[in-house]
Write an enzyme that holds these catalytic residues in place. Structure first.
Site, short mmCIF file in Angstrom:
data_model
loop_
_atom_site.label_atom_id
_atom_site.label_comp_id
_atom_site.label_asym_id
_atom_site.label_seq_id
_atom_site.Cartn_x
_atom_site.Cartn_y
_atom_site.Cartn_z
N GLU A 1 -0.60 8.33 12.25
CA GLU A 1 0.69 7.57 12.37
C GLU A 1 1.88 8.19 11.70
O GLU A 1 3.05 8.15 12.23
CB GLU A 1 0.30 6.24 11.34
CG GLU A 1 -0.88 5.27 11.81
CD GLU A 1 -0.07 4.32 12.88
OE1 GLU A 1 0.86 4.31 13.29
OE2 GLU A 1 -1.35 3.69 13.41
N GLY B 1 -0.90 -6.93 16.95
CA GLY B 1 0.04 -7.77 16.10
C GLY B 1 -0.62 -8.28 15.03
O GLY B 1 -1.12 -9.39 14.70
N ASP C 1 0.88 -1.15 -0.09
CA ASP C 1 0.01 -0.05 0.03
C ASP C 1 0.85 1.24 0.05
O ASP C 1 0.38 2.21 -0.52
CB ASP C 1 -0.98 0.02 1.20
CG ASP C 1 -0.32 -0.15 2.60
OD1 ASP C 1 0.83 -0.59 2.65
OD2 ASP C 1 -1.29 0.11 3.41
N ASP D 1 -4.67 -0.06 6.39
CA ASP D 1 -5.19 -0.11 7.79
C ASP D 1 -6.38 0.79 7.89
O ASP D 1 -7.53 0.45 8.54
CB ASP D 1 -4.18 -0.12 8.84
CG ASP D 1 -3.30 -1.24 8.45
OD1 ASP D 1 -3.39 -1.99 7.75
OD2 ASP D 1 -2.27 -1.25 9.34
N SER E 1 -4.44 -4.51 13.08
CA SER E 1 -4.73 -3.21 12.72
C SER E 1 -5.19 -2.48 14.02
O SER E 1 -6.35 -1.73 13.81
CB SER E 1 -5.52 -2.85 11.61
OG SER E 1 -4.74 -2.93 10.50
N SER E 2 -4.82 -2.76 15.27
CA SER E 2 -5.47 -2.17 16.53
C SER E 2 -5.09 -0.70 16.49
O SER E 2 -5.86 0.03 16.96
CB SER E 2 -4.65 -2.98 17.69
OG SER E 2 -3.36 -2.91 17.91
N SER F 1 -6.94 4.38 29.28
CA SER F 1 -6.96 2.98 28.68
C SER F 1 -7.43 2.16 29.58
O SER F 1 -6.66 1.53 30.65
CB SER F 1 -5.65 2.79 28.00
OG SER F 1 -5.61 1.41 27.64
N TYR G 1 9.49 -2.06 9.65
CA TYR G 1 8.51 -1.56 8.79
C TYR G 1 9.18 -0.36 8.11
O TYR G 1 9.33 -0.45 6.80
CB TYR G 1 7.33 -1.08 9.33
CG TYR G 1 6.00 -0.57 8.49
CD1 TYR G 1 4.92 -1.72 8.07
CD2 TYR G 1 6.12 0.56 7.85
CE1 TYR G 1 4.14 -1.29 7.39
CE2 TYR G 1 5.07 1.05 7.05
CZ TYR G 1 4.16 -0.01 7.03
OH TYR G 1 3.03 0.41 5.89
#
Length: 358
Positions: free
Chosen positions: A154, A117, A40, A166, A120-121, A71, A220
């Site tokens: 991001e 993991g 992508d 994502d 796409s959390s 959280s 990445y």
């Protein structure tokens, strides 16, 4: 659940932390990518689907000068001055607030069912936050706008130079279809899951390998730099523009490997658009081999889990999914066989592996 609704359990959880109910609550799903990994950010093609697990974000204005961020998964509350980024999980939230153009101090409560993991959390958290902000402030943003903002979070606040898949999947995909997405033009359409003429529509099975993705962010960004260098040497804007693998022969060997994965993965996605379940599964197997050997983003334990799935009766194909270096694997299985396949494979695999979907 609509963006303006806040079911009682979320109201109670928010109230236990902040002393009152939220103004809005929103959710967004994680995703699994069936084919089209690491393409992508080179303008390629992808085939994700949403998973049932969701991130939930509740928001209220607090009238102060600091965001209060909680959280539920971590049992942690952070205070971040308005206009600052913060640390830990804060940048996903403060980045979303900043890019949405919101200047109020907010109380934000987050909880997520999406395993970290490869599913796409982070995108789910970004999209849920942006959906909540859209509802709270009646922002004139459509679902593609939200996805593009999530990608910017991001890039600009988290420091991961991800592609758009994502966020687009979390914003637009559903669990019953594949989302075929051209990541250059953002043209897209929903497609039925692959089918077997004898057994009907296949099932998606996702298993968390139990291997944390400790190198995912640095690895990445390194892979992205490598394929950008390959594109520059080839004189193309993106590897999307390369149609023949032979065109890569002029590259240094390491860059040739990386570029070969992208070029062949794009071809696999296009081939999969008209494939039955058996053919689609073979393309998934080829994708994993490419990710393992050419792109080198797999992990030995992930490779073991994928190999077990590929050998299991009732499985059409299997591969790692997501950025790699650990995380989840996805398999395409015969209708009604997902539970039995997962049980059989996990019995042999052992470790911390667990079934995620369905």
């Amino acid at each position: 659940m609509t963006e303006a609704e806040a079911p009682s359990q979320f109201q109670a959880s928010f109230g236990a932390v902040f002393g009152r109910g939220p103004e809005v609550t929103a959710q967004a799903p994680g995703r699994v990518n069936l084919l089209g990994e690491h393409t992508d950010y080179q303008g390629g093609y992808v085939l994700p689907a949403a998973i049932p697990q969701q991130a939930t974000v509740s928001v209220a204005r607090n009238g102060g000068k600091q965001h209060r961020l909680h959280s539920a998964n971590l049992g942690q509350t952070l205070s971040v001055p308005v206009g600052e980024v913060g640390t830990g999980f804060a940048p996903y939230l403060t980045g979303s607030v900043a890019l949405a153009g919101v200047h109020d101090a907010l109380d934000i409560w987050v909880s997520s069912e999406v395993p970290s993991g490869g599913l796409s959390s982070s995108a789910a958290l970004e999209l849920a936050t942006l959906r909540a902000l859209r509802a709270l402030y009646s922002l004139p943003l459509d679902d593609v706008d939200l996805a593009l903002l999530g990608q910017r979070v991001e890039h600009e606040y988290v420091g991961v130079m991800c592609g758009i898949m994502d966020q687009m999947a979390s914003s637009l995909a559903d669990t019953a279809h594949m989302l075929f997405l051209d990541t250059r033009s953002l043209e897209r359409r929903k497609l039925p899951l692959p089918a077997d003429s004898a057994r009907g529509t296949a099932q998606i099975l996702v298993i968390d390998s139990g291997v944390p993705r400790r190198l995912a962010e640095s690895g990445y960004n390194e892979r992205r730099s490598q394929v950008e260098e390959a594109s520059l040497l080839l004189g193309v804007t993106q590897l999307r523009d390369v149609q023949e693998v032979a065109a890569l022969d002029a590259l240094p060997e390491r860059l040739k490997q990386r570029a070969r994965h992208v070029v062949t993965e794009n071809a696999r996605v296009l081939e999969a658009l008209h494939a039955d379940a058996g053919h689609f599964g073979r393309l998934m197997n080829a994708s994993h081999a490419s990710l393992q050997h050419d792109y080198e983003v797999s992990h030995p334990q992930v490779d073991v889990l994928v190999a077990l799935l590929q050998k299991q009766a009732g499985v059409y194909g299997a591969r790692m999914t997501g950025a790699g270096f650990g995380g989840a694997v996805v398999a395409l299985v015969q209708a009604g066989q997902a539970g039995a396949v997962a049980e059989a494979v996990l019995k042999v695999y052992g470790g911390e592996g667990r079934q995620v979907v369905p």
